[in-house]
Write a protein that holds these residues in place. Sequence first.
Motif, PDB file in Angstrom:
ATOM      1  N   ARG A   1       0.827  -1.208   0.000  1.00  0.00           N
ATOM      2  CA  ARG A   1       0.000   0.000   0.000  1.00  0.00           C
ATOM      3  C   ARG A   1       0.862   1.259   0.000  1.00  0.00           C
ATOM      4  O   ARG A   1       0.519   2.258  -0.644  1.00  0.00           O
ATOM      5  CB  ARG A   1      -0.940  -0.016   1.201  1.00  0.00           C
ATOM      6  N   LEU A   2       1.989   1.211   0.712  1.00  0.00           N
ATOM      7  CA  LEU A   2       2.909   2.349   0.679  1.00  0.00           C
ATOM      8  C   LEU A   2       3.512   2.501  -0.710  1.00  0.00           C
ATOM      9  O   LEU A   2       3.657   3.626  -1.217  1.00  0.00           O
ATOM     10  CB  LEU A   2       4.016   2.152   1.720  1.00  0.00           C
ATOM     11  N   ALA A   3       3.857   1.376  -1.352  1.00  0.00           N
ATOM     12  CA  ALA A   3       4.434   1.429  -2.695  1.00  0.00           C
ATOM     13  C   ALA A   3       3.435   1.984  -3.704  1.00  0.00           C
ATOM     14  O   ALA A   3       3.816   2.691  -4.645  1.00  0.00           O
ATOM     15  CB  ALA A   3       4.895   0.031  -3.115  1.00  0.00           C
ATOM     16  N   GLU A   4       2.156   1.671  -3.505  1.00  0.00           N
ATOM     17  CA  GLU A   4       1.128   2.213  -4.395  1.00  0.00           C
ATOM     18  C   GLU A   4       0.974   3.719  -4.194  1.00  0.00           C
ATOM     19  O   GLU A   4       0.693   4.459  -5.143  1.00  0.00           O
ATOM     20  CB  GLU A   4      -0.208   1.525  -4.106  1.00  0.00           C
TER      21      GLU A   4
ATOM     22  N   ASP B   1       2.057   9.347  -5.802  1.00  0.00           N
ATOM     23  CA  ASP B   1       1.263  10.587  -5.772  1.00  0.00           C
ATOM     24  C   ASP B   1       1.314  11.326  -4.443  1.00  0.00           C
ATOM     25  O   ASP B   1       0.706  12.386  -4.319  1.00  0.00           O
ATOM     26  CB  ASP B   1      -0.201  10.260  -6.089  1.00  0.00           C
ATOM     27  N   ASP B   2       1.998  10.793  -3.448  1.00  0.00           N
ATOM     28  CA  ASP B   2       1.965  11.368  -2.101  1.00  0.00           C
ATOM     29  C   ASP B   2       3.354  11.876  -1.730  1.00  0.00           C
ATOM     30  O   ASP B   2       4.214  11.128  -1.269  1.00  0.00           O
ATOM     31  CB  ASP B   2       1.486  10.304  -1.098  1.00  0.00           C
ATOM     32  N   ARG B   3       3.584  13.183  -1.929  1.00  0.00           N
ATOM     33  CA  ARG B   3       4.900  13.747  -1.663  1.00  0.00           C
ATOM     34  C   ARG B   3       5.242  13.734  -0.178  1.00  0.00           C
ATOM     35  O   ARG B   3       6.411  13.583   0.204  1.00  0.00           O
ATOM     36  CB  ARG B   3       4.966  15.174  -2.198  1.00  0.00           C
TER      37      ARG B   3
ATOM     38  N   ALA C   1      11.436   5.786  -5.302  1.00  0.00           N
ATOM     39  CA  ALA C   1      10.757   7.017  -4.891  1.00  0.00           C
ATOM     40  C   ALA C   1      11.436   7.699  -3.712  1.00  0.00           C
ATOM     41  O   ALA C   1      11.397   8.935  -3.608  1.00  0.00           O
ATOM     42  CB  ALA C   1       9.300   6.713  -4.535  1.00  0.00           C
ATOM     43  N   THR C   2      12.049   6.906  -2.820  1.00  0.00           N
ATOM     44  CA  THR C   2      12.519   7.462  -1.551  1.00  0.00           C
ATOM     45  C   THR C   2      14.026   7.365  -1.339  1.00  0.00           C
ATOM     46  O   THR C   2      14.555   8.039  -0.448  1.00  0.00           O
ATOM     47  CB  THR C   2      11.837   6.748  -0.373  1.00  0.00           C
ATOM     48  N   GLY C   3      14.687   6.494  -2.086  1.00  0.00           N
ATOM     49  CA  GLY C   3      16.106   6.250  -1.817  1.00  0.00           C
ATOM     50  C   GLY C   3      16.342   5.339  -0.648  1.00  0.00           C
ATOM     51  O   GLY C   3      17.490   5.033  -0.302  1.00  0.00           O
ATOM     52  N   ARG C   4      15.275   4.862  -0.034  1.00  0.00           N
ATOM     53  CA  ARG C   4      15.372   3.951   1.111  1.00  0.00           C
ATOM     54  C   ARG C   4      15.077   2.524   0.664  1.00  0.00           C
ATOM     55  O   ARG C   4      14.095   2.279  -0.047  1.00  0.00           O
ATOM     56  CB  ARG C   4      14.384   4.344   2.214  1.00  0.00           C
ATOM     57  N   HIS C   5      15.903   1.588   1.137  1.00  0.00           N
ATOM     58  CA  HIS C   5      15.671   0.182   0.861  1.00  0.00           C
ATOM     59  C   HIS C   5      14.962  -0.461   2.049  1.00  0.00           C
ATOM     60  O   HIS C   5      15.331  -0.221   3.204  1.00  0.00           O
ATOM     61  CB  HIS C   5      16.988  -0.541   0.612  1.00  0.00           C
TER      62      HIS C   5
END
Length: 490
Positions: A236-239, A243-245, A275-279
């Motif tokens: 759900r976070l990946a989806e 669109d959610d900055r 999107a985030t640079g976080r793994h």
Amino acid sequence: MSSLFPALRESPDRTALRFGPDVLTYGELDAASAALAEKIAGAGRVAVWATPSPHTAVAVVAALRAGVPAVPLNPRTGTRELAHILGDSSPALVLATSGDVLPEGPDTLPRVDVSLTTGATPGAAVPAPEEPGPETAALVVYTSGTTGPPKGAVIPRRAVAHTLDALAGAWGWTADDVLVHALPLFHVHGLVLGVLGPLRRGGAVHHLGRFDVTAVARELAGPGTMLFGVPTMYHRLAEAVADDRELVSALSGARLLVSGSAPLPLRDHQRIAEATGRHVVERYGMTETLMNTSVRLADDGRSLSPARPGTVGPALDGVELRLVDEAGAPLEARDGETVGEVEVRGLSLFTGYLDRPEATAAAFTPDGWFRTGDMATTDAAGAVTLVGRKSTDLVKSGGYKIGAGEIENALLEHPGVAEAAVTGEPDPDLGERVVAWVVPRDAASPPGERELAEHVSALLAPHKRPRRVRYLDALPRNDMGKILKRALDA
């Protein structure tokens, strides 16, 4: 062994727990749990009505301090399974809040109300209970019951301490961390890692009550430094990151994102990382063993070590791990391809199944390794990649051993597939054939069977392609988001 939670006395003014409007400092948790521990000392096993509330945390900490094994009960468990667990564990009483309405079974037990206060005179010191020994049973956690009635895994205090300390070493987990999660509190992931973990470090846990993307963003944009979740949550976070900055910013600023309880699809790994640079870090454990492996963060705090999403990392400190073939012989190959059953041993293991010596003996090899029933490969760096359960996720087709997990990941790379699961079914020629269960993104125009077979063949190998495709509106899942493959086969 030193106290499981030294911060109870060392850091009384620090925040320990936050569940919505309910906030407890370590001093308040110390007083409330010590007062409850005094009431239940010597009671034998105690059931805990494990709602997502600070009362559950107080109850479990009190039981641990009293040296009384706690049996967490899932409030959503059906009456038949609940009756089995109560009959099997024979708790002397149940810990619940005064407002909890208990169903048939728990309602017949003597009840001790859990309060967030001591009921003592304000400022009065509550004596600390004497510290139980390391082999004292801390918890009796019931397995999911996929191969029969749930069994009670007896988890000693030394296993809790060892697994939490090993994870602290792997993740750099300290008292400065604030853990955010929304997991249920009746199992290892939500309770041991998600509540007892922060308390052992002297940090804080902020429980969301239920998972919500907006709430995750809010907490990680504020004091939260770590997020624990299951693949359904990360999906759900990946989806949402497209669109959610605000969510992207919050996830980017998090120190650690951890997924567990089931493999996280590579597609979701990639979308979050891009999107985030976080793994997202994956780890591997189970009720009987607590945590076995984990991916580590590299020195830069952002990339993975080893740097390959999809693995669950090497064995944690103090955990021995090996793969064995069908005859039980250890496999020496570390090629990332040879599949074997995972066996482990070490200080994080349970002591046995409650009152089931035969089941306990069958779960261990003669030389003391626990048979996990999980199938995996290892690479040259020792990183483990799970391919599924021996009983449900290993398809033996045409002389090949095929792990369901890699086919599921391949299917999820198809733009027309929203969810996927893979099982095997009897085939007169191949022995077993690969069956794909697919939830299409567009139910009115699903990708065809041949299209999906060719898609998998192009990414993997022809013998791994699905021979049958079955379409569903949704995959059956349990409370932790794990796909119930036996329900598919049924």
